[in-house]
Scaffold this motif. Structure first.
Motif, PDB file in Angstrom:
ATOM      1  N   UNK A 107      -2.263  13.189   0.884  1.00 28.31           N
ATOM      2  CA  UNK A 107      -2.993  12.206   2.236  1.00 28.31           C
ATOM      3  C   UNK A 107      -4.150  11.495   1.696  1.00 28.31           C
ATOM      4  N   UNK A 108      -5.010  11.843   0.663  1.00 33.11           N
ATOM      5  CA  UNK A 108      -6.134  11.093  -0.060  1.00 33.11           C
ATOM      6  C   UNK A 108      -5.689  10.024  -0.652  1.00 33.11           C
ATOM      7  N   UNK A 109      -4.632  10.522  -1.592  1.00 33.15           N
ATOM      8  CA  UNK A 109      -3.937   9.555  -2.500  1.00 33.15           C
ATOM      9  C   UNK A 109      -3.216   8.346  -1.740  1.00 33.15           C
ATOM     10  N   UNK A 110      -2.379   8.869  -0.718  1.00 27.89           N
ATOM     11  CA  UNK A 110      -1.703   7.653  -0.061  1.00 27.89           C
ATOM     12  C   UNK A 110      -2.704   6.623   0.563  1.00 27.89           C
ATOM     13  N   UNK A 111      -3.853   7.478   1.002  1.00 23.56           N
ATOM     14  CA  UNK A 111      -4.970   6.251   1.647  1.00 23.56           C
ATOM     15  C   UNK A 111      -5.439   5.422   0.619  1.00 23.56           C
ATOM     16  N   UNK A 112      -5.833   6.087  -0.584  1.00 19.88           N
ATOM     17  CA  UNK A 112      -6.066   5.209  -1.641  1.00 19.88           C
ATOM     18  C   UNK A 112      -5.244   3.905  -2.290  1.00 19.88           C
ATOM     19  N   UNK A 113      -3.922   4.667  -2.196  1.00 25.17           N
ATOM     20  CA  UNK A 113      -2.894   3.408  -2.631  1.00 25.17           C
ATOM     21  C   UNK A 113      -2.933   2.361  -1.584  1.00 25.17           C
ATOM     22  N   UNK A 114      -3.135   2.706  -0.332  1.00 26.09           N
ATOM     23  CA  UNK A 114      -3.098   1.698   0.948  1.00 26.09           C
ATOM     24  C   UNK A 114      -4.430   0.873   0.643  1.00 26.09           C
ATOM     25  N   UNK A 115      -5.283   1.196   0.293  1.00 26.48           N
ATOM     26  CA  UNK A 115      -6.677   0.416   0.161  1.00 26.48           C
ATOM     27  C   UNK A 115      -6.346  -0.617  -1.009  1.00 26.48           C
ATOM     28  N   UNK A 116      -5.620  -0.026  -2.011  1.00 26.55           N
ATOM     29  CA  UNK A 116      -5.924  -0.923  -3.422  1.00 26.55           C
ATOM     30  C   UNK A 116      -4.467  -1.742  -3.287  1.00 26.55           C
ATOM     31  N   UNK A 117      -3.315  -1.438  -2.416  1.00 26.50           N
ATOM     32  CA  UNK A 117      -2.111  -2.354  -2.687  1.00 26.50           C
ATOM     33  C   UNK A 117      -1.569  -2.953  -1.093  1.00 26.50           C
ATOM     34  N   UNK A 118      -2.363  -2.455  -0.136  1.00 28.85           N
ATOM     35  CA  UNK A 118      -1.651  -2.741   1.135  1.00 28.85           C
ATOM     36  C   UNK A 118      -1.984  -4.246   1.574  1.00 28.85           C
TER      37      UNK A 118
END
Lengths: 421, 49
Positions: A96-107
């Motif tokens: 969950x944390x890593x998915x959120x980090x992905x979104x911050x950096x790529x969405x």
């Protein structure tokens, strides 16, 4: 038999032992306090991140505490409604944390605004669960070098909130749970401004949802392979249409997702309480993570990342598992678990738009109701959706990599920017 | 907050006697026991763990 070694130089031996204890204290202090430093999130990689706020902006009691955390505001090219993504509510559920980090950096959303909190219970990331022998950190291999993340505890650090009561009584319902659940962020919603440390975090989140008129909230979790709600989305009753529409869309892509409605008699959980106390459509998702359960072997960082465990494979062979596809060879890699979360978030955003596309028309009726002096701020349309004043019925997350691409290339998207590795 | 102060005072009280005991104890094994107990108590006193 008791081992006894007598000495005539007891002061000297005491001084030596005291020095050794002091050395151990210094070493352990340095190790434990490493977890107090938040993991870097490289929002600068993403031009769509327009602002970084703090949870204390919504509950000033958290200012300067370990409960304060970053809120990344990712704005779309066009206006639309708001979505909130909660990662790291349980700090030992890293997908969950890593998915959120992905979104911050790529969405890069096309329409709407996405608020992302990767470390929702930051205080949970500052320690481990006792007696679990969990790793303090895990590291992934990105193209620009290894990137380390904290692996925290399910509940708030007891240094921030103690002592636990024998029985935790949920404030707004009177529900009684085990005492340690008083530090479980996903049991304290909607929180209280003058409540416990963890209740104040939940209170801040509720204020954020109200202040920013968050249309959809998605809480990202993981659970053990034998747990009933893995690969499941739990939705508050008003969010059920979005959940079921999104689930069918995922079925077309070959991703199995079950949907359950929030239980009405189990209080304190994000989906039921946020859905009840705010106007958001609240959803919670769980992926299968073998490092969560009671059957696995060594809880090293490899288990957290790859999810390969021979004991779970034996359990499946002996009595079966809810995670029926589990195998020791493939495991449950974190890339796949994160890919599930991201694909589902995108599916639910699309489902929201699909379900609420007629919101603008409905809002005309809402305006009519308001102008008739009925004081309405929400209006049920003919399909039973509640249309809220000011909402457009659109959240478009733009182009996201496919599930299969994320399963193989996730770590490429989490590369550390040059000069910061 | 008051509970925390009481808790920390109890730890200081215990640490004083454990360290006192270390210096008066003639048995090295018991001194080692005391040294081991000191480590978590100091980490608690500093609110690190």
């Amino acid at each position: 038999m008791t081992l006894s070694i007598k000495t005539k130089h007891n002061v000297l031996s005491a001084l030596i032992l005291l020095a050794l204890a002091a050395g151990a204290i210094v070493y352990l202090s340095l190790q434990f306090t490493r977890m107090w430093t938040p993991d870097p999130v490289y929002e600068g990689k993403n031009p769509s991140v327009k602002e970084v706020r703090r949870l204390s902006d919504y509950n000033e009691n958290l200012k300067g505490s370990k409960g304060d955390t970053n809120i990344y505001v990712i704005e779309g090219d066009e206006p639309g409604d708001s979505m909130l993504i909660l990662g790291g509510v349980h700090a030992n559920e890293p997908a969950g944390m890593l998915a959120a980090v992905y979104l911050v950096e790529n969405l890069h959303p096309k329409a709407g605004t996405v608020y992302v909190i990767p470390y929702t219970n930051e205080a949970g990331f500052t320690c481990n669960d006792p007696l679990e022998a969990s790793p303090m950190f895990f590291s992934i291999d990105t193209p620009t070098g290894p990137r380390q993340f904290r692996f925290g505890a399910r509940v708030t650090n007891p240094v921030c909130q103690w002592p636990d009561p024998d029985i935790y009584v949920h404030a707004s319902s009177g529900q009684r749970l085990a005492g340690s659940e008083t530090r479980n962020l996903n049991r304290t919603y909607p929180g209280r401004t003058n409540g416990t440390f963890t209740e104040q975090i939940s209170y801040g989140l509720v204020q954020l949802i109200k202040a920013e008129d968050i249309a959809v909230t998605i809480d990202l979790h993981e659970a053990s392979p034998e747990y009933q709600t893995i690969n499941t989305t739990v939705a508050e009753s008003r969010a059920m249409k979005v959940a079921t529409t999104g689930r069918f869309n995922m079925d077309w892509d070959g991703i199995t997702m079950s949907v359950e409605q929030s239980p009405t008699t189990f209080h304190g959980l994000s989906h039921i309480e946020l859905g009840t106390w705010t106007d958001t459509l609240a959803l919670l998702m769980e992926t299968s993570n073998p490092s969560q359960g009671r059957e696995h072997g060594l809880t090293g960082s490899d288990l957290v990342i790859y999810g390969k465990d021979k004991f779970y494979a034996r359990v499946k062979a002996a009595v079966g598992l809810k995670d029926s596809d589990y195998s020791e060879e493939y495991g449950r890699p974190i890339q796949q678990r994160v890919a599930r979360h991201i694909t589902a978030i995108n599916a639910y955003a699309a489902a929201y738009t699909e379900e609420f596309a007629n919101a603008a028309a409905a809002e005309d009726k809402l305006t009519a109701f308001t102008s008739m002096g009925l004081g309405a701020s929400s209006y049920p349309d003919s399909d039973g959706h509640i249309i809220y004043e000011g909402r457009r019925g659109v959240i478009d997350l733009g182009e996201l990599p496919s599930y299969d691409t994320l399963c193989t290339d996730l770590f490429d998207y989490l590369a550390i920017p040059e000069g910061q590795n | 907050m008051v509970v925390t102060i009481i808790y920390l005072a109890i730890i200081v009280f215990l640490l004083f006697f454990i360290i006192w005991n270390m210096f008066t104890e003639k048995d090295i094994m018991l001194q080692i026991d005391a040294a081991l107990v000191i480590i978590p108590l100091v980490l608690r006193l500093l609110l690190i763990k």
